[in-house]
Design a protein around this motif. Structure first.
Motif, short mmCIF file in Angstrom:
data_model
loop_
_atom_site.label_atom_id
_atom_site.label_comp_id
_atom_site.label_asym_id
_atom_site.label_seq_id
_atom_site.Cartn_x
_atom_site.Cartn_y
_atom_site.Cartn_z
N CYS A 1 0.83 -1.22 0.00
CA CYS A 1 0.00 0.00 0.00
C CYS A 1 0.86 1.26 0.00
O CYS A 1 0.52 2.24 -0.68
CB CYS A 1 -0.94 -0.01 1.20
SG CYS A 1 -2.22 -1.29 1.13
N CYS A 2 1.96 1.27 0.75
CA CYS A 2 2.84 2.44 0.78
C CYS A 2 3.41 2.73 -0.60
O CYS A 2 3.46 3.89 -1.04
CB CYS A 2 3.99 2.21 1.77
SG CYS A 2 3.51 2.34 3.51
N LEU B 1 0.60 4.07 -2.83
CA LEU B 1 0.27 5.45 -2.46
C LEU B 1 1.37 6.42 -2.90
O LEU B 1 1.09 7.55 -3.31
CB LEU B 1 0.04 5.55 -0.95
CG LEU B 1 -1.25 4.91 -0.43
CD1 LEU B 1 -1.24 4.83 1.08
CD2 LEU B 1 -2.47 5.68 -0.93
N GLY B 2 2.62 5.98 -2.81
CA GLY B 2 3.72 6.82 -3.29
C GLY B 2 3.65 7.04 -4.78
O GLY B 2 3.92 8.14 -5.28
N ARG C 1 4.32 13.90 -0.31
CA ARG C 1 3.66 12.64 0.02
C ARG C 1 4.33 11.46 -0.68
O ARG C 1 4.42 10.36 -0.12
CB ARG C 1 2.18 12.71 -0.35
CG ARG C 1 1.36 13.52 0.65
CD ARG C 1 -0.14 13.35 0.42
NE ARG C 1 -0.91 13.99 1.47
CZ ARG C 1 -1.28 15.25 1.47
NH1 ARG C 1 -0.93 16.02 0.45
NH2 ARG C 1 -1.96 15.76 2.47
N HIS C 2 4.79 11.68 -1.89
CA HIS C 2 5.54 10.63 -2.60
C HIS C 2 6.75 10.20 -1.79
O HIS C 2 6.99 9.00 -1.57
CB HIS C 2 5.97 11.17 -3.97
CG HIS C 2 6.96 10.28 -4.68
ND1 HIS C 2 6.62 9.08 -5.23
CD2 HIS C 2 8.29 10.46 -4.93
CE1 HIS C 2 7.69 8.53 -5.79
NE2 HIS C 2 8.71 9.35 -5.61
N TRP D 1 5.61 8.30 1.57
CA TRP D 1 5.09 6.94 1.40
C TRP D 1 6.16 5.99 0.90
O TRP D 1 6.23 4.83 1.34
CB TRP D 1 3.90 6.95 0.44
CG TRP D 1 2.64 7.47 1.07
CD1 TRP D 1 1.92 8.57 0.69
CD2 TRP D 1 1.95 6.92 2.20
NE1 TRP D 1 0.83 8.74 1.51
CE2 TRP D 1 0.83 7.73 2.45
CE3 TRP D 1 2.17 5.82 3.03
CZ2 TRP D 1 -0.07 7.49 3.48
CZ3 TRP D 1 1.29 5.56 4.07
CH2 TRP D 1 0.19 6.39 4.28
N ARG E 1 8.42 5.05 3.79
CA ARG E 1 7.78 4.06 4.67
C ARG E 1 7.81 2.67 4.05
O ARG E 1 8.08 1.68 4.74
CB ARG E 1 6.34 4.50 4.95
CG ARG E 1 6.23 5.74 5.83
CD ARG E 1 4.82 6.26 5.89
NE ARG E 1 4.73 7.50 6.66
CZ ARG E 1 4.07 8.58 6.28
NH1 ARG E 1 3.39 8.59 5.13
NH2 ARG E 1 4.06 9.66 7.04
N GLY E 2 7.53 2.59 2.75
CA GLY E 2 7.60 1.29 2.09
C GLY E 2 8.99 0.69 2.15
O GLY E 2 9.16 -0.51 2.38
N GLU F 1 9.53 7.97 10.46
CA GLU F 1 8.60 9.01 10.92
C GLU F 1 9.35 10.13 11.62
O GLU F 1 9.02 11.32 11.44
CB GLU F 1 7.54 8.41 11.84
CG GLU F 1 6.61 7.42 11.16
CD GLU F 1 5.85 8.01 9.98
OE1 GLU F 1 5.52 9.22 10.03
OE2 GLU F 1 5.60 7.28 9.01
#
Length: 218
Positions: free
Chosen positions: A121-122, A125-126, A137-138, A141, A144-145, A190
Motif C-alpha cells: 500500500c505504501c 500510495l507513493g 507525500r511521494h 510513502w 515508509r515502504g 517518521e
C-alpha cells in the motif's frame, strides 16, 4: 546513508543468495527447506525482488548523487516499484501458502500479512502521489515502504543480542524481535520526516512526465 542501508541489507541479501543457490543447485531437502522446494517460485521472486529493492533503493537516499545524475531517480524508480511490489506480494503469498515452520510463533503469520500488505500500500500510495505531482507525500510513502522492506535487515540486529546470550530465539520471543525490526524502521522514518524542515516542494512541469522512485528531493 546509502552505505549504511546497503550494510543493513547485506545479511538478508546474502542469506537470500544462499537460498537461491540451494534451490537452483538441487540441495538436500530437509524439514527446514521442504516448503521452498515444494513451491520455489514465490521465494525466488521474493528474494530477487527484495534484494534489488533494498540495494538499489539505498541510493535514492543520496540527494547529492541524484543531483549529479538527474535521470537516476526516475530510471531507478521504474525498477524499484515493480521489485518492491513483487517482494511484498510474494511475502504475503508465502505467509498464506507455506506451512508455518515450528520456530515461528502463531503471531508471525499475521504480522507478515500486515506488514507485507502495508508495504504494498505504501508503494502504491507513493506512486499515486507522484502521478499527482505531490512530491512530499511521494517521498513519505516511499520511505515508509522502504523501511518495511528493510525490516529483515534490522531483524538481524534485534535477533543478534538474544542469539549471543540465549541461542536461537523461538516462540513469542522471536515474534517480538521480528516485530521490533519493522517498528524500529518505521519509527526512524517518521522521526526523519517530521525532523525535516518544511519547504516548498519543487513543482514538476505538466509536460515533464511523472518520475517514480523511492525518494524524491525537495
Amino acid at each position: 546513508m546509502p552505505a549504511g542501508l546497503v550494510m543493513l541489507s547485506a545479511v538478508p541479501v546474502i542469506a537470500g543468495a544462499a537460498r537461491t543457490a540451494e534451490l537452483t543447485a538441487g540441495a538436500t531437502v530437509t524439514p527446514d527447506n521442504a516448503r521452498f522446494f515444494a513451491s520455489p517460485a514465490p521465494v525466488l521472486v521474493h528474494i530477487i525482488g527484495a534484494s534489488l529493492y533494498c540495494l538499489l533503493g539505498a541510493f535514492q537516499f543520496a540527494p547529492s548523487f541524484r543531483r549529479r545524475r538527474p535521470g537516476w531517480h526516475r530510471l531507478a524508480g521504474r525498477v524499484l516499484i515493480p521489485c518492491g511490489l513483487a517482494a511484498a506480494l510474494s511475502g504475503v503469498w508465502m505467509a498464506l501458502s507455506y506451512p508455518r515452520p515450528p520456530v515461528d510463533h502463531v503471531l508471525v503469520t499475521p504480522m507478515r500479512l500486515v506488514f507485507g500488505t502495508a508495504m504494498f500500500c505504501c508503494i502504491v500510495l507513493g506512486l499515486v502521489a507522484i502521478r499527482r505531482r505531490d512530491i512530499a507525500r511521494h517521498r513519505a510513502w516511499m520511505a515508509r515502504g522502504y523501511a518495511i522492506g528493510l525490516g529483515a535487515g534490522t531483524q538481524v540486529l534485534t535477533h543478534l543480542p538474544w542469539m549471543l546470550l540465549a541461542g536461537q530465539p523461538n516462540g513469542i520471543g522471536r515474534a517480538l524481535l521480528m516485530l521490533a525490526g519493522w517498528v524500529i524502521n518505521l519509527a526512524v522514518v517518521e522521526w526523519a520526516l517530521r525532523r525535516r524542515p518544511t519547504r516548498p516542494t519543487r513543482s514538476i512541469p505538466r509536460h515533464a512526465g511523472a518520475p517514480a522512485g523511492v525518494l524524491t528531493s525537495q
